[in-house]
Every structure is written in C-alpha cells, then in structure tokens.
Enzyme design. Structure first.
Site, PDB file in Angstrom:
ATOM      1  N   LYS A  67       2.890  12.786  17.348  1.00 26.42           N
ATOM      2  CA  LYS A  67       2.316  12.347  16.566  1.00 26.42           C
ATOM      3  C   LYS A  67       1.060  11.773  16.599  1.00 26.42           C
ATOM      4  O   LYS A  67       1.231  11.580  17.855  1.00 26.42           O
ATOM      5  CB  LYS A  67       2.704  11.288  15.429  1.00 26.42           C
ATOM      6  CG  LYS A  67       3.183  10.163  15.753  1.00 26.42           C
ATOM      7  CD  LYS A  67       4.013   9.580  14.737  1.00 26.42           C
ATOM      8  CE  LYS A  67       3.432   7.692  15.026  1.00 26.42           C
ATOM      9  NZ  LYS A  67       5.123   7.305  15.323  1.00 26.42           N
ATOM     10  N   ARG A  81      10.008   0.420   4.990  1.00 28.03           N
ATOM     11  CA  ARG A  81       8.682   1.001   4.810  1.00 28.03           C
ATOM     12  C   ARG A  81       9.134   2.566   4.028  1.00 28.03           C
ATOM     13  O   ARG A  81       9.819   2.685   2.609  1.00 28.03           O
ATOM     14  CB  ARG A  81       8.382   1.527   6.136  1.00 28.03           C
ATOM     15  CG  ARG A  81       6.872   2.254   6.506  1.00 28.03           C
ATOM     16  CD  ARG A  81       6.474   2.454   7.688  1.00 28.03           C
ATOM     17  NE  ARG A  81       6.956   3.059   8.608  1.00 28.03           N
ATOM     18  CZ  ARG A  81       6.777   3.173   9.877  1.00 28.03           C
ATOM     19  NH1 ARG A  81       6.135   2.644  10.742  1.00 28.03           N
ATOM     20  NH2 ARG A  81       7.315   4.526  10.648  1.00 28.03           N
ATOM     21  N   HIS A 122      14.623   3.666  11.300  1.00 31.90           N
ATOM     22  CA  HIS A 122      13.943   3.264  12.051  1.00 31.90           C
ATOM     23  C   HIS A 122      13.702   1.136  12.221  1.00 31.90           C
ATOM     24  O   HIS A 122      13.799   1.059  10.808  1.00 31.90           O
ATOM     25  CB  HIS A 122      12.402   3.563  11.367  1.00 31.90           C
ATOM     26  CG  HIS A 122      11.748   3.874  12.424  1.00 31.90           C
ATOM     27  ND1 HIS A 122      11.650   4.366  13.476  1.00 31.90           N
ATOM     28  CD2 HIS A 122      10.085   3.300  12.327  1.00 31.90           C
ATOM     29  CE1 HIS A 122      10.510   4.139  14.367  1.00 31.90           C
ATOM     30  NE2 HIS A 122       9.395   3.772  14.079  1.00 31.90           N
ATOM     31  N   ARG A 131      14.489   8.413  19.929  1.00 27.62           N
ATOM     32  CA  ARG A 131      12.444   8.756  19.875  1.00 27.62           C
ATOM     33  C   ARG A 131      11.652   8.289  20.106  1.00 27.62           C
ATOM     34  O   ARG A 131      11.251   6.925  19.900  1.00 27.62           O
ATOM     35  CB  ARG A 131      12.591   9.136  17.936  1.00 27.62           C
ATOM     36  CG  ARG A 131      13.491   9.342  17.276  1.00 27.62           C
ATOM     37  CD  ARG A 131      13.282   9.152  15.272  1.00 27.62           C
ATOM     38  NE  ARG A 131      13.406   7.950  15.369  1.00 27.62           N
ATOM     39  CZ  ARG A 131      13.644   7.178  14.848  1.00 27.62           C
ATOM     40  NH1 ARG A 131      14.873   7.828  14.193  1.00 27.62           N
ATOM     41  NH2 ARG A 131      13.593   6.190  14.009  1.00 27.62           N
ATOM     42  N   TYR A 187     -26.982  -6.406  20.623  1.00 27.60           N
ATOM     43  CA  TYR A 187     -26.895  -7.418  19.300  1.00 27.60           C
ATOM     44  C   TYR A 187     -26.896  -9.379  19.609  1.00 27.60           C
ATOM     45  O   TYR A 187     -25.354  -9.338  19.326  1.00 27.60           O
ATOM     46  CB  TYR A 187     -26.494  -6.439  18.165  1.00 27.60           C
ATOM     47  CG  TYR A 187     -27.109  -5.291  17.668  1.00 27.60           C
ATOM     48  CD1 TYR A 187     -28.199  -4.930  17.941  1.00 27.60           C
ATOM     49  CD2 TYR A 187     -26.226  -3.821  18.366  1.00 27.60           C
ATOM     50  CE1 TYR A 187     -28.628  -3.888  18.041  1.00 27.60           C
ATOM     51  CE2 TYR A 187     -26.543  -2.286  17.866  1.00 27.60           C
ATOM     52  CZ  TYR A 187     -27.920  -2.721  17.815  1.00 27.60           C
ATOM     53  OH  TYR A 187     -28.039  -1.331  17.994  1.00 27.60           O
ATOM     54  N   CYS A 242     -21.637  -1.747  21.101  1.00 28.68           N
ATOM     55  CA  CYS A 242     -22.664  -1.189  20.195  1.00 28.68           C
ATOM     56  C   CYS A 242     -21.795   0.164  19.716  1.00 28.68           C
ATOM     57  O   CYS A 242     -20.596   0.422  20.117  1.00 28.68           O
ATOM     58  CB  CYS A 242     -23.777  -1.184  20.535  1.00 28.68           C
ATOM     59  SG  CYS A 242     -24.445  -2.509  21.281  1.00 28.68           S
ATOM     60  N   ASP A 267     -23.261   3.282  20.259  1.00 29.50           N
ATOM     61  CA  ASP A 267     -23.088   4.122  21.037  1.00 29.50           C
ATOM     62  C   ASP A 267     -22.677   3.592  22.691  1.00 29.50           C
ATOM     63  O   ASP A 267     -22.561   4.545  23.778  1.00 29.50           O
ATOM     64  CB  ASP A 267     -24.154   5.239  21.190  1.00 29.50           C
ATOM     65  CG  ASP A 267     -24.597   5.987  19.346  1.00 29.50           C
ATOM     66  OD1 ASP A 267     -23.825   6.302  19.483  1.00 29.50           O
ATOM     67  OD2 ASP A 267     -25.575   4.874  19.670  1.00 29.50           O
TER      68      ASP A 267
HETATM   69  C1  LIG Z   1       6.231   6.943  15.668  1.00 30.27           C
HETATM   70  C2  LIG Z   1       7.475   6.478  15.471  1.00 30.27           C
HETATM   71  C3  LIG Z   1       8.674   6.185  16.955  1.00 30.27           C
HETATM   72  C4  LIG Z   1       8.029   6.549  18.274  1.00 30.27           C
HETATM   73  O1  LIG Z   1       7.798   5.241  18.402  1.00 30.27           O
HETATM   74  P1  LIG Z   1       7.098   4.295  19.770  1.00 30.27           P
HETATM   75  O2  LIG Z   1       7.643   2.887  19.306  1.00 30.27           O
HETATM   76  O3  LIG Z   1       6.712   5.001  20.609  1.00 30.27           O
HETATM   77  O4  LIG Z   1       8.546   5.339  20.857  1.00 30.27           O
HETATM   78  C5  LIG Z   1       9.795   6.416  16.171  1.00 30.27           C
HETATM   79  N1  LIG Z   1      10.051   6.790  14.812  1.00 30.27           N
HETATM   80  C6  LIG Z   1       9.452   7.240  13.911  1.00 30.27           C
HETATM   81  C7  LIG Z   1      10.436   7.086  12.413  1.00 30.27           C
HETATM   82  C8  LIG Z   1       8.249   7.013  13.922  1.00 30.27           C
HETATM   83  O5  LIG Z   1       7.176   6.670  13.379  1.00 30.27           O
END
Ligand SMILES: *Cc1c(COP(=O)(O)O)cnc(C)c1O
Length: 396
Positions: free
Chosen positions: A58, A151, A183, A239, A283, A330, A332
């Site tokens: 992602k 979440r 998660h 994951r 700056y 800054c 750039d």
């Molecule tokens: C982004 C994400 C992951 C990956 O997490 P990492 O800490 O980068 O391994 C796994 N599961 C879900 C649902 C995520 O949103």
C-alpha cells in the site's frame, strides 16, 4: 516507473558547476534488497509450518514503488500482496499482477464490481458492505473483526450478525468467505497486554465463525512486528509491510534478521561556501556558526517530503562522514555543515540509505524528527526522481 515527471531546476546563482551525471535528487530502490527481505521473512515464518506471507505494498509500496516492489515480492515467493484501497489493487491488476491480492479499506462509492471482476479479494467490516459486495458477486470476501485496535473491522457486538449474514450469502452462492482477520495495536511492544488480549479475542472470533458455519481458507492477525516477535499470532498468514522494505518494525526489540533497507535517498550538492563565526543559517537564523566553517546547499526540502523537523536534528552523508543539517529545512533546499571543507558542486549527498557505509538510515531520521521509519520512507517523494536498481544483476 520513475517518479513524478515534474522536476525543479537547480537554483541559479550557484556558480560554475562541473557537468553532473545523474539526477539532482533521486530515490534509488534496490529490488534485490526487497527480494532478500521477503525470503528472510518467508523462511522465518515457515520454520514451524506452512504459514503464508503477504507482502503489503500500500501507499505506493511505502514510497518504494508499488508495482516494482510487488514484482520483486512475487519473484521472492510472496504468496499474497496486500493493499489498503481498491484503486491500489486495481492498479496492481492493470500492471499485470494476477496472484492472490487482498484490499481492506473500501470507502463509500467504491466499485466492488470492478474489484470482483479483477479477482481481487475485498474485506467487509459491516453487513452493509457485505450486502453491497454480494450484490455484485459471486465474490471472494474476507471479514475483518476488531479485536481491540478500535480502528476498522466489526466490533465484538456485531460479530455474530456479520458472520450470520456472511453465511447466508455464502449459502446462496453470492460470496465465498475466504478469510477472517484482525490487526494488532501494539505488536512492536511484545510485553504490551493488548497482544495477549487481542489474540484471545481473535480466537474467540474464529470459534464463533466456525459455529456460524464459516470455513475461511486463511485466518490472519500479524503484521511485521508480530511476524518477527510473536509466533503465536501467525495463524495461516502474516502481513508484512515495513520489514519487506528492510526496516525494523520494533527498533531495539527485534532480533537481528539481516534485513536490508531497500531505499537510498540522494542529492547533489549545489554549492559550498565559507561562513563566519556568528553567522545565522536559513530562515529565522535558528542556528549560528560557533566558529568559522563551511556550509553546503542541498537542493531538497519539505517539497520533496524531507521533514521540516529535520532542521538542526538530522544528518546527511558526504565524503564518508556525517554532516548535520543546520537551520531550518526549506521548501526546496537545506543547508549542511561541511566543517571547513569545500566539496565541489555535484558532490553526492546521501540523506539516508541502508547504513552499511555509515550513512544515516531512515530509522536515524525517524529518531531525529520524532517519528517512525514508516513515515520517513512513505512521505519522501515530490520532485525526487525514483529509480529502481537490482544489485544482484549488476554484481553477479
Ligand atoms: C499496513 C498494514 C500492515 C503492514 O504493517 P507493517 O507493520 O508495515 O508490517 C498489515 N496489516 C494491515 C491491516 C495494515 O494496514
């Protein structure tokens, strides 16, 4: 894929420069490092059984290039790819990827029909989403339960209803429930009580799903940190995002696995010059030279995602040593201390890289600005030109 086509000119008035090869400022991603990391993770999680590996690509592959990273991950044995949005999943399909692919963050108005037609597995959090998906089925759907992150995902009170609706749609042939997942909130802190609680809640969801007549192919809970630190959370699949890019999901906690950061961010010095003791830099003059020194102008700034908070905190790498950023970053450009040296325009400046030569890493930058390496690599971009290399191809 290169980065955005738009590139800024080197600021004028920088004096005569020798001809410079390469880009003004570039992000170089080593796909061999991605493959190396994916192999390490796959080996790690399959030690005790046939756990599948999903590489999470992602947010444009955490800034590394989604399509290129996806290809490298598949080459190295990733069983699945994971993305947040449906658009990301469709872009992967458009690039030619045809393997198992899950997305998990649909928004109102998303085109589930396109996803289903492309063989993408989608995630449902609610009965309403499930109904929408079933209407364009037969679809392969995974169900996400909230086990304590608060979440996305179905809250505990709605699990039974969601599972019953899924079972009814499945019996009618409109969907197949291919997965059930959740998660973790604190997998980078192995001793955090949430890990144990969430894992127990997830087991409860699995039991309830079975009672409801569901038989998902894959159940999964672990991200990178849990894949590395918590074998009991592996279930059928892990994951892994950040670790696939070679960055440590739990700095100071993870064992050494030999992961290799895949991203190097570099620029070319525009000019160097002497300044006197007492001179203020950039700056607001938030930094003054304590003694006579030299400074260098680096043509990247927060317009490229270099954190403004890196002013007076992070360092870069020039001629085999670390040079601190002086004063504010800054839009750039930024200024570095060269400690009396006057390297010529065009000299390479490495902001961060794998760290094997001593250069700062994304983790060093994260610590300097009070964030996590995820944010450093994912936000860098803008006018940087991104280039993919394969160190195994050139060194073998
Ligand atoms: C982004 C994400 C992951 C990956 O997490 P990492 O800490 O980068 O391994 C796994 N599961 C879900 C649902 C995520 O949103």
């Amino acid at each position: 894929m290169t980065g955005p086509a738009h590139r800024a000119e080197i600021p004028s008035g920088a004096g005569v420069r020798p001809s410079v090869s390469g880009s003004r400022a570039e992000i170089v991603v080593d796909l061999a490092a991605v493959r190396h990391n994916v192999r390490i993770l796959k080996d790690l999680v399959t030690v005790d059984g046939p756990v599948q590996l999903m590489v999470v690509v992602k947010a444009d592959g955490y800034g590394h290039g989604m399509v290129e990273v996806a290809g490298a991950a598949r080459d190295a044995g990733a069983d699945w790819l994971g993305v947040a949005t449906l658009d990301e999943a469709l872009a992967l399909r458009a690039s030619g990827d045809s393997g198992p692919l899950l997305c998990w963050l649909s928004a109102p108005g998303d085109d589930f029909a396109a996803a289903v037609a492309a063989g993408i597995e989608v995630t449902a959090y609610t009965v309403a989403e499930l109904d929408e998906i079933a209407a364009v089925g037969p679809a392969r759907v995974q169900l996400k339960v909230d086990t304590g992150l608060s979440r996305g995902g179905a809250p505990h009170a709605e699990w039974a209803t969601l599972f019953a609706a899924a079972a009814a749609h499945e019996a009618a042939g409109r969907i197949r429930v291919t997965g059930l997942w959740s998660h973790l909130a604190a997998s980078d802190e192995p001793a955090h009580p949430a890990n144990e609680q969430q894992e127990a809640a997830f087991r409860e969801a699995l039991a309830l799903a079975a009672e409801s007549g569901l038989d998902p192919d894959v159940t999964h809970l672990a991200n990178s940190a849990a894949a590395i630190l918590r074998p009991s959370s592996h279930f059928d699949l892990v994951r892994c995002g950040i670790a696939s890019y070679g960055l440590d999901p739990a700095p100071g906690v993870s064992p050494r696995l030999g992961l290799r950061p895949a991203m190097t961010v570099r620029a070319r010095l525009v000019m160097s010059k002497a300044i006197a003791a007492g001179d203020g830099v950039s700056y607001g003059h938030t930094w003054h030279a304590a003694e006579d020194t030299t400074v260098g102008l680096v043509p990247v700034g927060y317009g490229e995602g270099v954190p403004r908070a890196a002013g007076n905190t992070a360092s870069v790498w020039v001629d085999d040593s670390r040079r601190p950023i002086r004063g504010r970053v800054c839009m750039d450009q930024l200024v570095i201390d060269l400690y009396g040296e006057l390297p010529p325009p065009g000299t390479e400046v490495v902001l961060f890289g794998p760290g094997n030569l001593g250069e700062p890493t994304a983790q060093d930058w994260a610590e300097a600005v009070g964030t996590i390496s995820y944010e450093i690599v994912t936000r860098i971009g803008g006018r940087f030109v991104r280039r993919h290399v394969d160190s195994e191809e050139t060194t073998r």
